[in-house]
Design a protein around this motif. Structure first.
Motif, PDB file in Angstrom:
ATOM      1  N   VAL A  78      -4.414   3.551  54.120  1.00  0.00           N
ATOM      2  CA  VAL A  78      -3.222   3.344  54.928  1.00  0.00           C
ATOM      3  C   VAL A  78      -2.062   3.104  53.968  1.00  0.00           C
ATOM      4  N   TYR A  79      -0.888   3.559  54.371  1.00  0.00           N
ATOM      5  CA  TYR A  79       0.272   3.519  53.494  1.00  0.00           C
ATOM      6  C   TYR A  79       1.448   2.844  54.206  1.00  0.00           C
ATOM      7  N   LEU A  80       2.340   2.299  53.394  1.00  0.00           N
ATOM      8  CA  LEU A  80       3.586   1.751  53.914  1.00  0.00           C
ATOM      9  C   LEU A  80       4.727   2.261  53.034  1.00  0.00           C
ATOM     10  N   GLN A  81       5.521   3.157  53.589  1.00  0.00           N
ATOM     11  CA  GLN A  81       6.700   3.649  52.897  1.00  0.00           C
ATOM     12  C   GLN A  81       7.855   2.721  53.239  1.00  0.00           C
ATOM     13  N   MET A  82       8.457   2.143  52.212  1.00  0.00           N
ATOM     14  CA  MET A  82       9.530   1.175  52.415  1.00  0.00           C
ATOM     15  C   MET A  82      10.809   1.716  51.790  1.00  0.00           C
ATOM     16  N   ASN A  83      11.798   1.945  52.629  1.00  0.00           N
ATOM     17  CA  ASN A  83      13.094   2.445  52.171  1.00  0.00           C
ATOM     18  C   ASN A  83      14.186   1.417  52.449  1.00  0.00           C
ATOM     19  N   SER A  84      15.322   1.596  51.803  1.00  0.00           N
ATOM     20  CA  SER A  84      16.475   0.702  52.011  1.00  0.00           C
ATOM     21  C   SER A  84      16.058  -0.761  51.896  1.00  0.00           C
ATOM     22  N   LEU A  85      15.328  -1.053  50.854  1.00  0.00           N
ATOM     23  CA  LEU A  85      14.796  -2.408  50.687  1.00  0.00           C
ATOM     24  C   LEU A  85      15.909  -3.426  50.486  1.00  0.00           C
ATOM     25  N   ARG A  86      15.643  -4.615  51.012  1.00  0.00           N
ATOM     26  CA  ARG A  86      16.597  -5.724  50.957  1.00  0.00           C
ATOM     27  C   ARG A  86      15.959  -6.915  50.250  1.00  0.00           C
ATOM     28  N   PRO A  87      16.756  -7.807  49.711  1.00  0.00           N
ATOM     29  CA  PRO A  87      16.171  -8.996  49.071  1.00  0.00           C
ATOM     30  C   PRO A  87      15.254  -9.782  50.002  1.00  0.00           C
ATOM     31  N   GLU A  88      15.558  -9.792  51.289  1.00  0.00           N
ATOM     32  CA  GLU A  88      14.714 -10.522  52.234  1.00  0.00           C
ATOM     33  C   GLU A  88      13.363  -9.856  52.491  1.00  0.00           C
ATOM     34  N   ASP A  89      13.158  -8.656  51.960  1.00  0.00           N
ATOM     35  CA  ASP A  89      11.845  -8.020  52.041  1.00  0.00           C
ATOM     36  C   ASP A  89      10.903  -8.522  50.942  1.00  0.00           C
ATOM     37  N   THR A  90      11.423  -9.322  50.036  1.00  0.00           N
ATOM     38  CA  THR A  90      10.599  -9.866  48.962  1.00  0.00           C
ATOM     39  C   THR A  90       9.482 -10.728  49.533  1.00  0.00           C
ATOM     40  N   ALA A  91       8.243 -10.393  49.158  1.00  0.00           N
ATOM     41  CA  ALA A  91       7.079 -11.098  49.682  1.00  0.00           C
ATOM     42  C   ALA A  91       5.827 -10.519  49.034  1.00  0.00           C
ATOM     43  N   VAL A  92       4.719 -11.187  49.283  1.00  0.00           N
ATOM     44  CA  VAL A  92       3.419 -10.589  48.983  1.00  0.00           C
ATOM     45  C   VAL A  92       3.001  -9.805  50.227  1.00  0.00           C
ATOM     46  N   TYR A  93       2.655  -8.553  50.031  1.00  0.00           N
ATOM     47  CA  TYR A  93       2.269  -7.678  51.132  1.00  0.00           C
ATOM     48  C   TYR A  93       0.749  -7.526  51.157  1.00  0.00           C
ATOM     49  N   TYR A  94       0.187  -7.713  52.340  1.00  0.00           N
ATOM     50  CA  TYR A  94      -1.259  -7.678  52.517  1.00  0.00           C
ATOM     51  C   TYR A  94      -1.661  -6.554  53.465  1.00  0.00           C
ATOM     52  N   CYS A  95      -2.690  -5.858  53.080  1.00  0.00           N
ATOM     53  CA  CYS A  95      -3.305  -4.864  53.953  1.00  0.00           C
ATOM     54  C   CYS A  95      -4.338  -5.558  54.830  1.00  0.00           C
ATOM     55  N   MET A  96      -4.430  -5.129  56.076  1.00  0.00           N
ATOM     56  CA  MET A  96      -5.393  -5.707  57.018  1.00  0.00           C
ATOM     57  C   MET A  96      -6.040  -4.594  57.833  1.00  0.00           C
ATOM     58  N   VAL A  97      -7.342  -4.727  58.078  1.00  0.00           N
ATOM     59  CA  VAL A  97      -8.017  -3.858  59.030  1.00  0.00           C
ATOM     60  C   VAL A  97      -8.712  -4.734  60.062  1.00  0.00           C
ATOM     61  N   ARG A  98      -8.743  -4.251  61.292  1.00  0.00           N
ATOM     62  CA  ARG A  98      -9.289  -5.037  62.401  1.00  0.00           C
ATOM     63  C   ARG A  98     -10.377  -4.232  63.114  1.00  0.00           C
ATOM     64  N   LEU A  99     -11.508  -4.908  63.302  1.00  0.00           N
ATOM     65  CA  LEU A  99     -12.619  -4.333  64.031  1.00  0.00           C
ATOM     66  C   LEU A  99     -12.809  -5.133  65.310  1.00  0.00           C
ATOM     67  N   ILE A 100     -12.836  -4.440  66.441  1.00  0.00           N
ATOM     68  CA  ILE A 100     -13.034  -5.096  67.730  1.00  0.00           C
ATOM     69  C   ILE A 100     -14.326  -4.558  68.303  1.00  0.00           C
ATOM     70  N   SER A 101     -15.404  -5.435  68.348  1.00  0.00           N
ATOM     71  CA  SER A 101     -16.701  -4.866  68.724  1.00  0.00           C
ATOM     72  C   SER A 101     -17.654  -5.786  69.451  1.00  0.00           C
ATOM     73  N   PRO A 102     -17.391  -6.531  70.503  1.00  0.00           N
ATOM     74  CA  PRO A 102     -16.072  -6.846  71.042  1.00  0.00           C
ATOM     75  C   PRO A 102     -15.374  -8.009  70.345  1.00  0.00           C
ATOM     76  N   THR A 103     -16.147  -8.793  69.554  1.00  0.00           N
ATOM     77  CA  THR A 103     -15.471  -9.855  68.788  1.00  0.00           C
ATOM     78  C   THR A 103     -14.526  -9.220  67.790  1.00  0.00           C
ATOM     79  N   THR A 104     -13.391  -9.872  67.561  1.00  0.00           N
ATOM     80  CA  THR A 104     -12.399  -9.350  66.628  1.00  0.00           C
ATOM     81  C   THR A 104     -12.648  -9.880  65.224  1.00  0.00           C
ATOM     82  N   TYR A 105     -12.729  -8.954  64.268  1.00  0.00           N
ATOM     83  CA  TYR A 105     -12.869  -9.313  62.859  1.00  0.00           C
ATOM     84  C   TYR A 105     -11.679  -8.720  62.105  1.00  0.00           C
ATOM     85  N   ASP A 106     -11.003  -9.540  61.327  1.00  0.00           N
ATOM     86  CA  ASP A 106      -9.915  -9.096  60.467  1.00  0.00           C
ATOM     87  C   ASP A 106     -10.353  -9.195  59.014  1.00  0.00           C
TER      88      ASP A 106
END
Length: 118
Positions: A78-106
């Protein structure tokens, strides 16, 4: 347990662009949602964007029109294209995947730092 590895973070000037990548250790077909979150110093982790396995996309209001999320099932990524970046976008970015089967696992990646500064 799936492993997620993010890459593509770094230092960029305001107005610049970055593309984050998240590679999963197994097929992402079984995951219902894949997404990106971020956490700035002293703030709670927040959703940036996510995409379902049906292709439905959701963006935080603060990034609409600037960021774009996509997934490549063939590359288990999975990708995240980030354009027109601003100082307030400064952060640690985390990838997440979610499985619902039926309990939710992140599952989370280790994070990648994005710093927007002149």
């Amino acid at each position: 347990q799936v492993q997620l590895v993010e890459s593509g973070g770094g230092l960029v000037q305001p107005g610049g662009s970055l593309r984050l990548s998240c590679a999963a250790s197994e097929s992402i077909f079984r995951f219902n949602v894949m997404g990106w979150y971020r956490q700035a110093p002293g703030k709670q982790r927040e959703l940036v964007a996510d995409i379902t396995n049906f292709g439905r996309i959701n963006y935080a209001d603060s990034v609409k029109g600037r960021f774009s999320i996509s997934r490549d099932n063939a590359k288990n990524s999975v990708y995240l294209q980030m354009n027109s970046l601003r100082p307030e976008d400064t952060a640690v970015y985390y990838c997440m995947v979610r499985l619902i089967s039926p309990t939710t696992y992140d599952y989370w990646g280790q994070g990648t730092q994005v710093t927007v500064s002149s």
